[in-house]
Scaffold this motif. Structure first.
Motif, PDB file in Angstrom:
ATOM      1  N   UNK A 134       2.250   3.043   0.243  1.00  0.00           N
ATOM      2  CA  UNK A 134       3.149   2.787   1.379  1.00  0.00           C
ATOM      3  C   UNK A 134       3.792   1.401   1.353  1.00  0.00           C
ATOM      4  N   UNK A 135       3.129   0.435   0.753  1.00  0.00           N
ATOM      5  CA  UNK A 135       3.656  -0.934   0.817  1.00  0.00           C
ATOM      6  C   UNK A 135       3.417  -1.576   2.176  1.00  0.00           C
ATOM      7  N   UNK A 136       2.550  -0.950   2.986  1.00  0.00           N
ATOM      8  CA  UNK A 136       2.284  -1.516   4.324  1.00  0.00           C
ATOM      9  C   UNK A 136       0.803  -1.865   4.514  1.00  0.00           C
ATOM     10  N   UNK A 137      -0.011  -1.562   3.526  1.00  0.00           N
ATOM     11  CA  UNK A 137      -1.454  -1.796   3.702  1.00  0.00           C
ATOM     12  C   UNK A 137      -1.742  -3.297   3.775  1.00  0.00           C
ATOM     13  N   UNK A 138      -2.358  -3.705   4.897  1.00  0.00           N
ATOM     14  CA  UNK A 138      -2.728  -5.114   5.076  1.00  0.00           C
ATOM     15  C   UNK A 138      -4.219  -5.252   4.833  1.00  0.00           C
ATOM     16  N   UNK A 139      -4.602  -6.154   3.972  1.00  0.00           N
ATOM     17  CA  UNK A 139      -6.023  -6.428   3.777  1.00  0.00           C
ATOM     18  C   UNK A 139      -6.435  -7.531   4.749  1.00  0.00           C
ATOM     19  N   UNK A 140      -7.731  -7.516   5.117  1.00  0.00           N
ATOM     20  CA  UNK A 140      -8.245  -8.519   6.068  1.00  0.00           C
ATOM     21  C   UNK A 140      -7.905  -9.921   5.584  1.00  0.00           C
ATOM     22  N   UNK A 193       0.486  -4.123  -9.094  1.00  0.00           N
ATOM     23  CA  UNK A 193       1.379  -5.136  -9.701  1.00  0.00           C
ATOM     24  C   UNK A 193       0.884  -6.545  -9.391  1.00  0.00           C
ATOM     25  N   UNK A 194      -0.005  -6.631  -8.382  1.00  0.00           N
ATOM     26  CA  UNK A 194      -0.430  -7.972  -7.950  1.00  0.00           C
ATOM     27  C   UNK A 194      -1.822  -8.266  -8.496  1.00  0.00           C
ATOM     28  N   UNK A 195      -2.380  -9.393  -8.103  1.00  0.00           N
ATOM     29  CA  UNK A 195      -3.731  -9.725  -8.520  1.00  0.00           C
ATOM     30  C   UNK A 195      -4.409 -10.506  -7.415  1.00  0.00           C
ATOM     31  N   UNK A 196      -4.448  -9.883  -6.215  1.00  0.00           N
ATOM     32  CA  UNK A 196      -5.080 -10.616  -5.113  1.00  0.00           C
ATOM     33  C   UNK A 196      -6.600 -10.551  -5.257  1.00  0.00           C
ATOM     34  N   UNK A 197      -7.246 -11.463  -4.553  1.00  0.00           N
ATOM     35  CA  UNK A 197      -8.699 -11.631  -4.656  1.00  0.00           C
ATOM     36  C   UNK A 197      -9.415 -10.308  -4.376  1.00  0.00           C
ATOM     37  N   UNK A 198     -10.253  -9.861  -5.306  1.00  0.00           N
ATOM     38  CA  UNK A 198     -11.011  -8.602  -5.163  1.00  0.00           C
ATOM     39  C   UNK A 198     -10.119  -7.441  -4.696  1.00  0.00           C
ATOM     40  N   UNK A 199      -8.893  -7.417  -5.186  1.00  0.00           N
ATOM     41  CA  UNK A 199      -7.897  -6.513  -4.574  1.00  0.00           C
ATOM     42  C   UNK A 199      -8.340  -5.049  -4.525  1.00  0.00           C
ATOM     43  N   UNK A 200      -8.793  -4.527  -5.647  1.00  0.00           N
ATOM     44  CA  UNK A 200      -9.083  -3.079  -5.682  1.00  0.00           C
ATOM     45  C   UNK A 200     -10.292  -2.767  -4.802  1.00  0.00           C
ATOM     46  N   UNK A 201     -11.314  -3.623  -4.898  1.00  0.00           N
ATOM     47  CA  UNK A 201     -12.509  -3.382  -4.064  1.00  0.00           C
ATOM     48  C   UNK A 201     -12.130  -3.405  -2.586  1.00  0.00           C
ATOM     49  N   UNK A 202     -11.251  -4.353  -2.211  1.00  0.00           N
ATOM     50  CA  UNK A 202     -10.843  -4.457  -0.798  1.00  0.00           C
ATOM     51  C   UNK A 202      -9.933  -3.298  -0.401  1.00  0.00           C
ATOM     52  N   UNK A 203      -9.132  -2.814  -1.338  1.00  0.00           N
ATOM     53  CA  UNK A 203      -8.263  -1.663  -1.006  1.00  0.00           C
ATOM     54  C   UNK A 203      -9.111  -0.438  -0.664  1.00  0.00           C
ATOM     55  N   UNK A 204     -10.129  -0.185  -1.494  1.00  0.00           N
ATOM     56  CA  UNK A 204     -10.962   0.991  -1.204  1.00  0.00           C
ATOM     57  C   UNK A 204     -11.818   0.752   0.045  1.00  0.00           C
ATOM     58  N   UNK A 205     -12.250  -0.498   0.263  1.00  0.00           N
ATOM     59  CA  UNK A 205     -13.004  -0.779   1.503  1.00  0.00           C
ATOM     60  C   UNK A 205     -12.111  -0.508   2.715  1.00  0.00           C
TER      61      UNK A 205
END
Ligand code: URA
Length: 232
Positions: free
Chosen positions: A150-156, A180-192
């Motif tokens: 969606x391009x709208x997912x906000x991580x904490x 495309x990005x490399x935010x801190x723990x990105x994938x783990x936080x996306x699934x969380x």
């Protein structure tokens, strides 16, 4: 560059140590001529104790990172440098990881001493896709694909939403995710963020570059057009 500096910058010791190597006649050309301080020589023509020099400045390595190694020497525990020749840790400029993988993430890690290239790869503007495979604690619900795209997912504690990411379900608890990005723990936080938990995470590809048959824990230099594959 002066011979002493060239060799010292590759991690063979201080300039004083290298001068001693030269004085001892241990540094030669390929034809066996002994080199002395002040001689000019090309990197590929220099041998120390009959061995070729380590890779020249501007090198890029790929490592198949095992779990349990961190990318930063300031973190406690084992570091990825332990998987490379010891001398690589003493090079100037240093060989640095291109972005980071978490301690327990496995797979493709690039390292380079070319600062400009490093920034080109990790820059969000470069849009270099990174492909991960995640094993999950709970089955996929089927909603994740649209949420991640969606391009709208906000991580904490983030100020901007994530760029769209592509999810492909591999089985009920396994997914391939391209970001495309490399935010801190990105994938783990996306699934969380969608109520799941990443049990194992493996980076399979950066751009069009993959690990091929490189075994876990092994590394090799990139050759020829492989750097271009990162941006392909
Ligand atoms: N996303 C993570 O959560 N961890 C990594 O190591 C890389 C991407």
């Amino acid at each position: 560059m002066r011979l002493v500096r060239l060799i010292a910058n590759l991690g063979y010791g201080s300039q004083r140590d290298v001068k001693m190597l030269l004085r001892a006649g241990r540094v030669t050309r390929r034809d066996g001529t002994i080199l002395s301080d002040g001689d000019k020589a090309e990197h590929e023509d220099i041998l120390i104790d009959g061995e070729e020099l380590d890779p020249p400045q501007g090198c890029v390595l790929m490592l198949n990172k095992p779990a349990g190694y961190t990318c930063s020497t300031s973190d406690p525990g084992r570091v990825v440098y332990e998987l490379l020749p010891e001398r690589f840790e003493y090079r100037n400029p240093i060989i640095a990881p291109v972005g980071r993988l978490d301690r327990d993430t496995t797979g493709l890690l690039l390292l380079t001493d070319d600062g400009q290239l490093l920034h080109r790869i990790i820059s969000p503007k470069a849009n270099v896709p990174k492909v991960y495979e995640a094993e999950l604690a709970r089955p996929l619900t089927g909603d994740e694909k649209d949420i991640f795209a969606s391009g709208t997912l906000m991580l904490k504690s983030e100020k901007t939403p994530l760029l769209p990411a592509t999810l492909e379900a591999l089985d009920e608890k396994k997914a391939r995710l391209t970001i495309q990005e490399g935010r801190y723990h990105q994938i783990r936080r996306m699934f969380a963020a969608v109520g799941n938990h990443v049990e194992t995470l493996h980076r399979a590809r950066i751009g069009a570059l993959d690990l091929g048959d490189l075994e876990e824990g092994d590394w090799r230099l990139l050759e020829g057009d492989e750097v271009a594959k990162i941006f392909a």
